[in-house]
Design a protein around this motif. Structure first.
Motif, mmCIF file in Angstrom:
data_model
loop_
_atom_site.group_PDB
_atom_site.id
_atom_site.type_symbol
_atom_site.label_atom_id
_atom_site.label_comp_id
_atom_site.label_asym_id
_atom_site.label_seq_id
_atom_site.Cartn_x
_atom_site.Cartn_y
_atom_site.Cartn_z
ATOM 1 N N GLU A 244 0.960 5.698 -8.812
ATOM 2 C CA GLU A 244 0.087 7.819 -9.246
ATOM 3 C C GLU A 244 1.542 8.032 -9.806
ATOM 4 O O GLU A 244 1.471 9.059 -10.617
ATOM 5 C CB GLU A 244 0.159 8.191 -7.911
ATOM 6 C CG GLU A 244 -0.812 7.371 -7.145
ATOM 7 C CD GLU A 244 -2.180 8.342 -7.433
ATOM 8 O OE1 GLU A 244 -2.704 7.809 -7.639
ATOM 9 O OE2 GLU A 244 -2.561 9.365 -7.007
ATOM 10 N N ASN B 279 1.509 7.105 -13.370
ATOM 11 C CA ASN B 279 0.182 7.659 -14.172
ATOM 12 C C ASN B 279 0.764 9.813 -14.949
ATOM 13 O O ASN B 279 -0.003 9.656 -15.824
ATOM 14 C CB ASN B 279 -0.998 7.365 -12.973
ATOM 15 C CG ASN B 279 -1.251 6.721 -13.323
ATOM 16 O OD1 ASN B 279 -1.261 5.878 -14.056
ATOM 17 N ND2 ASN B 279 -2.303 5.386 -12.623
ATOM 18 N N LYS B 280 1.489 9.655 -13.726
ATOM 19 C CA LYS B 280 1.386 11.292 -13.618
ATOM 20 C C LYS B 280 2.669 11.512 -14.783
ATOM 21 O O LYS B 280 2.418 12.581 -15.255
ATOM 22 C CB LYS B 280 2.449 11.889 -12.714
ATOM 23 C CG LYS B 280 1.141 12.060 -11.435
ATOM 24 C CD LYS B 280 1.315 13.763 -10.380
ATOM 25 C CE LYS B 280 0.213 13.420 -8.931
ATOM 26 N NZ LYS B 280 0.357 12.823 -8.362
ATOM 27 N N TYR C 240 1.694 2.287 -4.232
ATOM 28 C CA TYR C 240 0.636 2.967 -4.303
ATOM 29 C C TYR C 240 1.495 4.660 -5.018
ATOM 30 O O TYR C 240 0.711 4.817 -6.346
ATOM 31 C CB TYR C 240 -0.442 3.229 -3.216
ATOM 32 C CG TYR C 240 -1.132 4.399 -3.442
ATOM 33 C CD1 TYR C 240 -0.636 5.963 -3.034
ATOM 34 C CD2 TYR C 240 -2.404 4.201 -4.543
ATOM 35 C CE1 TYR C 240 -1.831 6.091 -3.052
ATOM 36 C CE2 TYR C 240 -3.001 5.263 -4.381
ATOM 37 C CZ TYR C 240 -2.741 6.365 -4.077
ATOM 38 O OH TYR C 240 -3.965 7.973 -3.895
ATOM 39 N N ILE C 241 2.304 5.302 -4.734
ATOM 40 C CA ILE C 241 3.168 5.677 -4.416
ATOM 41 C C ILE C 241 4.022 5.909 -5.925
ATOM 42 O O ILE C 241 3.414 6.640 -6.801
ATOM 43 C CB ILE C 241 4.162 6.418 -3.947
ATOM 44 C CG1 ILE C 241 3.541 6.851 -2.246
ATOM 45 C CG2 ILE C 241 4.710 7.602 -4.304
ATOM 46 C CD1 ILE C 241 2.920 7.936 -2.055
ATOM 47 N N PHE D 250 1.983 0.212 0.441
ATOM 48 C CA PHE D 250 2.266 1.907 0.137
ATOM 49 C C PHE D 250 3.377 2.914 -0.809
ATOM 50 O O PHE D 250 3.164 2.996 -1.863
ATOM 51 C CB PHE D 250 2.392 2.608 1.528
ATOM 52 C CG PHE D 250 2.581 4.485 1.503
ATOM 53 C CD1 PHE D 250 3.729 4.843 1.967
ATOM 54 C CD2 PHE D 250 0.894 4.456 1.660
ATOM 55 C CE1 PHE D 250 3.691 6.430 1.943
ATOM 56 C CE2 PHE D 250 0.994 6.519 1.554
ATOM 57 C CZ PHE D 250 2.301 6.642 1.894
#
Lengths: 109, 223
Positions: free
Chosen positions: A89, A92-93, A85-86, A82
């Motif tokens: 993300e 990517n941002k 994953y955070i 988890f």
């Protein structure tokens, strides 16, 4: 001593030395190395005396020691997954934000 | 001032036509965002007379849209129309989609292909869109007939308020979520979607829709 106990100790020692090497090269933080060492020392302790797990298992109310180890490992893996994953993300941002800035700067020229 | 924002990825065959059609229909302010295309999208869009921004790498339609919206706002846009690059949208629908925003009755106008007598939507796509609309109702309390339509009109305030953080196709759902979160007034407007073999081939795959759904649920849990 069973084969798996010996194999476990050897692997744990190997993992510890690799961690130590990274720590020396400053590629691993003290906190990271501490957690890493704790984990593998735990593996060695369990490998040398498997009875340790039974103690904790009985404490929580699970039959076998190794079951407890497996359950905890799965929970830990879920949590780490988890977190990854955070982080992904977020990364990517940030990339998108950079690409956007570049697009504007190119336009200004 | 009306700005048309078109995110585009590998649309060299259509973008020129789309931009020209918009210009002839009376919309000179066109911002095309070339989202890291590997073909001549940038050149074609510029040739047709649009202002073209370029993402050096492909980030996703959501990212392209936000880049275009931010740029249009900086130029002083009062109404921003989001428009597809593949020719599925028609400039003839623009007056009706900006009408609710222009009159001040709504902050956002959303295009819907189902408000008109629709018969061209491929059946599988229809099922997914209707399911999507139901999910929006449950998750965000927003009542829509079309859950995934790139044709929108945003008032300046709405465009400044809505932040698209999902770079990929999930941005369409995120926009609806933002509308619900910020309690923006929305109105659905009938638009015509022209399906061609070209645009159908490029369209949303079923697998993608499922992936977007899971992303949506996960994001809701995280927030």
């Amino acid at each position: 001593m069973e084969f798996i106990q010996i194999a476990g100790i050897i692997f744990a020692v190997f993992a510890l030395t690799r961690g130590f090497a990274k720590f020396k090269k400053k590629e691993m933080r003290t906190s990271g190395f501490a957690v890493w060492s704790l984990l593998w020392l735990g593996v060695i302790a369990i490998a040398v005396h498997p009875g340790f797990t039974s103690f904790f298992a009985k404490l929580v109310g699970i039959g076998r020691g190794i079951d407890l180890v497996v359950y905890l490992s799965i929970l830990l893996l879920f949590y780490l997954g988890f977190r990854l994953y955070i982080k992904l993300e977020d990364t990517n941002k940030e990339i998108t934000r950079m690409v956007r800035e570049i697009a504007y700067k190119e336009k200004k020229k | 001032m009306i700005y048309i924002v078109i995110p585009a990825y590998n649309e060299e065959k259509k973008i020129g036509l789309v931009v020209k059609e918009l210009k002839y229909s009376g919309y000179p302010n066109i911002v095309v965002v070339d989202d890291g295309s590997r073909d001549a999208t940038f050149r074609e869009a510029e040739k047709a007379g649009a202002t073209v921004l370029r993402h050096i790498i492909n980030r996703g339609q959501g990212a392209g849209l936000q880049t275009g919206i931010d740029y249009a706002l900086k130029q002083g846009a009062e109404i921003i129309v989001t428009f597809d690059a593949d020719g599925q949208h028609s400039p003839k629908d623009i007056p009706s989609i900006i009408a609710p925003v222009k009159s001040g009755k709504a902050d956002v106008a959303l295009g819907s292909r189902f408000l008109r007598k629709d018969s061209n939507t491929p059946p599988v796509r229809k099922i997914f869109l209707k399911a999507g609309a139901l999910i929006f109702k449950i998750f965000y309390g927003v009542d829509l007939t079309d859950s995934h339509n790139g044709f929108r009109a945003l008032g300046r305030k709405a465009a400044q308020t809505i932040r698209i953080t999902c770079d990929d196709m999930a941005h369409a759902s995120e926009i609806i979520e933002e509308i619900s979160k910020h309690r923006l007034r929305y109105k659905e407007v009938p638009v015509t979607i022209t399906y061609s073999d070209y645009s159908k081939a490029k369209g949303q795959s079923t697998l993608n829709s499922i992936r977007i759904f899971f992303r949506m649920v996960l994001n809701k849990l995280i927030k």
